[in-house]
Every structure is written in structure tokens, then in C-alpha cells.
Design a protein around this motif. Structure first.
Motif, PDB file in Angstrom:
ATOM      1  N   ALA A 184      -3.540  -1.404  -5.594  1.00 35.40           N
ATOM      2  CA  ALA A 184      -3.327  -1.300  -4.150  1.00 35.40           C
ATOM      3  C   ALA A 184      -4.646  -1.081  -3.416  1.00 35.40           C
ATOM      4  O   ALA A 184      -4.690  -1.077  -2.192  1.00 35.40           O
ATOM      5  CB  ALA A 184      -2.357  -0.157  -3.849  1.00 35.40           C
ATOM      6  N   GLY A 185      -5.707  -0.871  -4.164  1.00 32.83           N
ATOM      7  CA  GLY A 185      -7.007  -0.659  -3.540  1.00 32.83           C
ATOM      8  C   GLY A 185      -7.218   0.769  -3.080  1.00 32.83           C
ATOM      9  O   GLY A 185      -8.074   1.043  -2.242  1.00 32.83           O
ATOM     10  N   LEU A 186      -6.440   1.693  -3.619  1.00 31.58           N
ATOM     11  CA  LEU A 186      -6.553   3.080  -3.171  1.00 31.58           C
ATOM     12  C   LEU A 186      -7.565   3.878  -3.975  1.00 31.58           C
ATOM     13  O   LEU A 186      -8.120   4.852  -3.475  1.00 31.58           O
ATOM     14  CB  LEU A 186      -5.179   3.765  -3.235  1.00 31.58           C
ATOM     15  CG  LEU A 186      -4.126   3.174  -2.291  1.00 31.58           C
ATOM     16  CD1 LEU A 186      -2.765   3.792  -2.546  1.00 31.58           C
ATOM     17  CD2 LEU A 186      -4.547   3.405  -0.845  1.00 31.58           C
TER      18      LEU A 186
ATOM     19  N   ARG B 106     -10.766   5.690  -2.877  1.00 28.05           N
ATOM     20  CA  ARG B 106     -11.576   4.675  -2.217  1.00 28.05           C
ATOM     21  C   ARG B 106     -11.552   4.833  -0.699  1.00 28.05           C
ATOM     22  O   ARG B 106     -12.496   4.450  -0.016  1.00 28.05           O
ATOM     23  CB  ARG B 106     -11.066   3.282  -2.586  1.00 28.05           C
ATOM     24  CG  ARG B 106     -12.099   2.210  -2.367  1.00 28.05           C
ATOM     25  CD  ARG B 106     -11.921   1.095  -3.331  1.00 28.05           C
ATOM     26  NE  ARG B 106     -10.938   0.165  -2.836  1.00 28.05           N
ATOM     27  CZ  ARG B 106     -11.262  -0.928  -2.151  1.00 28.05           C
ATOM     28  NH1 ARG B 106     -12.521  -1.194  -1.909  1.00 28.05           N
ATOM     29  NH2 ARG B 106     -10.334  -1.735  -1.743  1.00 28.05           N
ATOM     30  N   CYS B 107     -10.464   5.379  -0.186  1.00 29.49           N
ATOM     31  CA  CYS B 107     -10.293   5.529   1.259  1.00 29.49           C
ATOM     32  C   CYS B 107      -9.866   6.954   1.588  1.00 29.49           C
ATOM     33  O   CYS B 107      -8.683   7.258   1.550  1.00 29.49           O
ATOM     34  CB  CYS B 107      -9.183   4.600   1.727  1.00 29.49           C
ATOM     35  SG  CYS B 107      -9.743   3.168   2.591  1.00 29.49           S
TER      36      CYS B 107
ATOM     37  N   ASP C 201      -5.273  11.523   5.951  1.00 25.90           N
ATOM     38  CA  ASP C 201      -4.689  11.589   7.302  1.00 25.90           C
ATOM     39  C   ASP C 201      -3.228  11.207   7.206  1.00 25.90           C
ATOM     40  O   ASP C 201      -2.347  11.810   7.824  1.00 25.90           O
ATOM     41  CB  ASP C 201      -5.371  10.591   8.246  1.00 25.90           C
ATOM     42  CG  ASP C 201      -6.858  10.814   8.319  1.00 25.90           C
ATOM     43  OD1 ASP C 201      -7.295  11.928   7.972  1.00 25.90           O
ATOM     44  OD2 ASP C 201      -7.578   9.880   8.709  1.00 25.90           O
ATOM     45  N   PHE C 202      -3.034  10.192   6.450  1.00 22.22           N
ATOM     46  CA  PHE C 202      -1.722   9.663   6.142  1.00 22.22           C
ATOM     47  C   PHE C 202      -0.774  10.776   5.702  1.00 22.22           C
ATOM     48  O   PHE C 202       0.322  10.952   6.231  1.00 22.22           O
ATOM     49  CB  PHE C 202      -1.953   8.690   4.982  1.00 22.22           C
ATOM     50  CG  PHE C 202      -0.878   7.712   4.737  1.00 22.22           C
ATOM     51  CD1 PHE C 202      -0.977   6.445   5.261  1.00 22.22           C
ATOM     52  CD2 PHE C 202       0.202   8.039   3.962  1.00 22.22           C
ATOM     53  CE1 PHE C 202       0.006   5.505   4.988  1.00 22.22           C
ATOM     54  CE2 PHE C 202       1.186   7.117   3.702  1.00 22.22           C
ATOM     55  CZ  PHE C 202       1.084   5.845   4.217  1.00 22.22           C
ATOM     56  N   ILE C 203      -1.237  11.556   4.765  1.00 20.29           N
ATOM     57  CA  ILE C 203      -0.395  12.626   4.237  1.00 20.29           C
ATOM     58  C   ILE C 203      -0.160  13.684   5.301  1.00 20.29           C
ATOM     59  O   ILE C 203       0.925  14.268   5.371  1.00 20.29           O
ATOM     60  CB  ILE C 203      -1.034  13.203   2.959  1.00 20.29           C
ATOM     61  CG1 ILE C 203      -0.972  12.125   1.865  1.00 20.29           C
ATOM     62  CG2 ILE C 203      -0.320  14.468   2.509  1.00 20.29           C
ATOM     63  CD1 ILE C 203      -1.602  12.505   0.568  1.00 20.29           C
TER      64      ILE C 203
ATOM     65  N   CYS D 214      -9.410   8.279   4.174  1.00 22.10           N
ATOM     66  CA  CYS D 214      -8.509   8.306   5.331  1.00 22.10           C
ATOM     67  C   CYS D 214      -7.065   8.472   4.886  1.00 22.10           C
ATOM     68  O   CYS D 214      -6.193   8.838   5.673  1.00 22.10           O
ATOM     69  CB  CYS D 214      -8.647   7.026   6.143  1.00 22.10           C
ATOM     70  SG  CYS D 214      -8.210   5.559   5.222  1.00 22.10           S
ATOM     71  N   ILE D 215      -6.831   8.213   3.603  1.00 18.86           N
ATOM     72  CA  ILE D 215      -5.484   8.367   3.069  1.00 18.86           C
ATOM     73  C   ILE D 215      -4.950   9.767   3.303  1.00 18.86           C
ATOM     74  O   ILE D 215      -3.751   9.981   3.442  1.00 18.86           O
ATOM     75  CB  ILE D 215      -5.515   8.044   1.552  1.00 18.86           C
ATOM     76  CG1 ILE D 215      -5.428   6.541   1.370  1.00 18.86           C
ATOM     77  CG2 ILE D 215      -4.377   8.699   0.817  1.00 18.86           C
ATOM     78  CD1 ILE D 215      -4.233   5.914   2.035  1.00 18.86           C
TER      79      ILE D 215
ATOM     80  N   GLU E 183      -4.348  13.303  -3.927  1.00 18.42           N
ATOM     81  CA  GLU E 183      -4.885  14.562  -3.400  1.00 18.42           C
ATOM     82  C   GLU E 183      -5.969  15.125  -4.294  1.00 18.42           C
ATOM     83  O   GLU E 183      -6.981  15.639  -3.817  1.00 18.42           O
ATOM     84  CB  GLU E 183      -3.764  15.592  -3.283  1.00 18.42           C
ATOM     85  CG  GLU E 183      -3.137  15.590  -1.915  1.00 18.42           C
ATOM     86  CD  GLU E 183      -2.095  16.672  -1.822  1.00 18.42           C
ATOM     87  OE1 GLU E 183      -2.475  17.847  -1.717  1.00 18.42           O
ATOM     88  OE2 GLU E 183      -0.904  16.338  -1.876  1.00 18.42           O
TER      89      GLU E 183
ATOM     90  N   LEU F  72       1.000  10.744  -5.530  1.00 14.82           N
ATOM     91  CA  LEU F  72       0.521  11.555  -4.408  1.00 14.82           C
ATOM     92  C   LEU F  72      -0.368  12.671  -4.909  1.00 14.82           C
ATOM     93  O   LEU F  72      -1.413  12.974  -4.320  1.00 14.82           O
ATOM     94  CB  LEU F  72       1.711  12.171  -3.665  1.00 14.82           C
ATOM     95  CG  LEU F  72       2.428  11.273  -2.674  1.00 14.82           C
ATOM     96  CD1 LEU F  72       3.573  12.026  -2.028  1.00 14.82           C
ATOM     97  CD2 LEU F  72       1.468  10.777  -1.613  1.00 14.82           C
TER      98      LEU F  72
ATOM     99  N   ILE G 156       0.841  -1.201   0.000  1.00 12.29           N
ATOM    100  CA  ILE G 156       0.000   0.000   0.000  1.00 12.29           C
ATOM    101  C   ILE G 156       0.876   1.250   0.000  1.00 12.29           C
ATOM    102  O   ILE G 156       0.665   2.191  -0.764  1.00 12.29           O
ATOM    103  CB  ILE G 156      -0.880   0.038   1.273  1.00 12.29           C
ATOM    104  CG1 ILE G 156      -1.667  -1.257   1.435  1.00 12.29           C
ATOM    105  CG2 ILE G 156      -1.774   1.269   1.248  1.00 12.29           C
ATOM    106  CD1 ILE G 156      -2.935  -1.306   0.708  1.00 12.29           C
ATOM    107  N   ILE G 157       1.853   1.252   0.877  1.00 11.27           N
ATOM    108  CA  ILE G 157       2.689   2.442   1.022  1.00 11.27           C
ATOM    109  C   ILE G 157       3.493   2.688  -0.249  1.00 11.27           C
ATOM    110  O   ILE G 157       3.632   3.819  -0.701  1.00 11.27           O
ATOM    111  CB  ILE G 157       3.610   2.291   2.246  1.00 11.27           C
ATOM    112  CG1 ILE G 157       2.749   2.197   3.513  1.00 11.27           C
ATOM    113  CG2 ILE G 157       4.584   3.441   2.347  1.00 11.27           C
ATOM    114  CD1 ILE G 157       3.523   1.992   4.781  1.00 11.27           C
TER     115      ILE G 157
ATOM    116  N   MET H 246       1.847   4.597  -2.864  1.00  9.94           N
ATOM    117  CA  MET H 246       1.740   6.041  -2.652  1.00  9.94           C
ATOM    118  C   MET H 246       3.083   6.751  -2.818  1.00  9.94           C
ATOM    119  O   MET H 246       3.137   7.981  -2.841  1.00  9.94           O
ATOM    120  CB  MET H 246       1.231   6.310  -1.239  1.00  9.94           C
ATOM    121  CG  MET H 246      -0.096   5.650  -0.949  1.00  9.94           C
ATOM    122  SD  MET H 246      -0.622   5.952   0.747  1.00  9.94           S
ATOM    123  CE  MET H 246      -0.516   7.717   0.840  1.00  9.94           C
TER     124      MET H 246
END
Lengths: 114, 114
Positions: free
Chosen positions: B62-64, B79-80, B85-87, B82-83, B29, B25, B15-16, B19
Motif C-alpha cells: 500500500a506504500g505505507l 513512509r508517510c 493524523d489519520f489516526i 502523516c498517517i 504506530e 495499526l 490504502i485504507i 490500515m
DNA sequence: TGGCTATTTGGCTATATTGCCAAATACCAG
DNA sequence: CTGGTATTTGGCAATATAGCCAAATAGCCA
């Protein structure tokens, strides 16, 4: 894409790329619990010490870990504990993917059954 | 390292890694604001359309992101969410690094001044 | 059908990454 | 200083990644 924005993404990608390896993720998690020296990490991961050393260099260059020499060993610590939130986000993605897969499987089974 | 734990890290790293590229990236965004088709993203990023298409494939595997064909175009969505937050976490690391650099610079200046 | 647009795929090159080994370096204990 | 342990560095081979171009595919419209 404007250059300033581009540069921002390049900077972020560098950090993320440093985390994008199973062994390095393991190291990050391990260091979240407590500091560790290269030898300890090497034994836990089970690859050559020079390989672990290189992974640690990658993490250090990205600013994710710090090192401190004490006696004969070099101890590494996590510089930004917030990194663990990061991993929490990844888990969210994984579970979303898992649910999706489960749904697809269920759907397929329903199709074949009968 | 035990196999189950190892597998967990491999899954997360996938996953990572998806990104870990400036263009990807950017795409993430951009898709957070609204869905976009390949052509729009291609123009914004400024590389070949086939390259963008491949980046989107990486993100999809990756399912992103998800895709949906409508008319002549294919629209991609995140798809998520929440990604993001990750950034945010990545930005925390960057600012920590920046502070550190500032401190080092200050220290150096103090040293040379005199 | 034929032409047009949007997207993906295959092929290629250049570059980056990973991991091992061997050698270099650093430090501690005698 | 000598030997031993811990870590890093350099070099090499295998593999993966990114980008471009050309060609294939898919869907729309006339």
C-alpha cells in the motif's frame, strides 16, 4: 500486546474498516456535501439498492453516519465531518506513492535509453 | 459513477484497507516512534512471525512502509508520518461515538429511575 | 561448508465480505 | 383497504482475509 492497547486498536480498526470500500468512501464524500436518501445513492453508485443499504448499515454501525426518516424516504447524513481530513491524509499517501513511481520510471528509462 | 472517480475511490480504499486491522495499526504506530525489525514486532504483537511478515507485506504494497535490510534483519520504517493524523481523526469519531453512547445511557437511566 | 538466525512463501482451514435476488416491511396516496 | 414506492432483511455463491504450520530463502559466523 497489553489488552487495553489491543482493545484500542480493535476499536480503531473497526472504524477504519467501515471506510475501507470504494462505494462507502463515495457515500462518505457525497454525504459531506449534503444529505442523501438511499435511492439517490443507489443511482449514483450503480449497484443494487440492497447492496447500498448494507453499506449504509456498515457506516451506521461504525458511527460514521446517521439516518432520519422523512416521508417515504430515509435520509443519511455524515456524523463526523472530520472524516474528510482523514481522506486528505490518504491522498497524501497516494501522491507520495505516485512520486516514488515516477522516480522509479524515470530511473528505468534512463537505464534502457542508450 | 464515472470511471475516473470510481478509480480514485478504489485507490483510496486500497490504502485504507491496508490500515484496517488491529495488528497493522499497531505496527504503524510503533514504526512512527522508530524503525523496527520483524522479530521485534512479532514479539510485541504476539502472533506467528509469518503472520507479521504478511501484515508488513500488505503495508508495503500500500506504500505505507519501507523496508531496508541491514545485517541479518530487515528494518521497517513508516513512509508517510502523516498517517498519524489519520489516526487522530479516527479517535475523533470514537470520542463522538462515546459521547453519544453516554448521552443514550443517561437518557435510559432517567427513564428507568422514577 | 555447515549451522544458526531472520524472514518470506506456500498451503491449508476458518471466517468475513460483497453483491445479487427475492421476500418482507414501512409508508404514502387514492 | 389497495397499489405503488422506498428501504431493509434473509439467503446464497464467489471471493478475500487471517492465522497457523512447514518449508524455502538469505545472510552471518565459525
Amino acid at each position: 500486546m497489553k489488552s487495553a492497547v489491543r482493545q484500542q486498536h480493535v476499536a480503531r480498526a473497526k472504524i477504519i474498516k467501515a471506510m475501507a470500500h470504494p462505494s462507502r468512501l463515495f457515500i462518505i464524500e457525497e454525504l459531506h456535501d449534503k444529505e442523501r436518501c438511499v435511492g439517490e445513492l443507489t443511482e449514483m453508485i450503480g449497484v443494487d439498492a440492497s447492496t447500498v443499504s448494507k453499506h449504509l448499515t456498515v457506516l451506521k454501525n461504525a458511527g460514521l453516519v446517521m439516518d432520519e426518516k422523512r416521508g417515504n424516504s430515509i435520509f443519511y447524513t455524515l456524523r463526523c465531518p472530520c472524516i474528510m481530513d482523514f481522506i486528505g491524509c490518504v491522498e497524501d499517501v497516494l501522491s507520495t506513492n505516485a512520486e516514488e513511481n515516477a522516480a522509479v520510471l524515470k530511473c528505468l528509462n534512463r537505464g534502457t535509453k542508450k
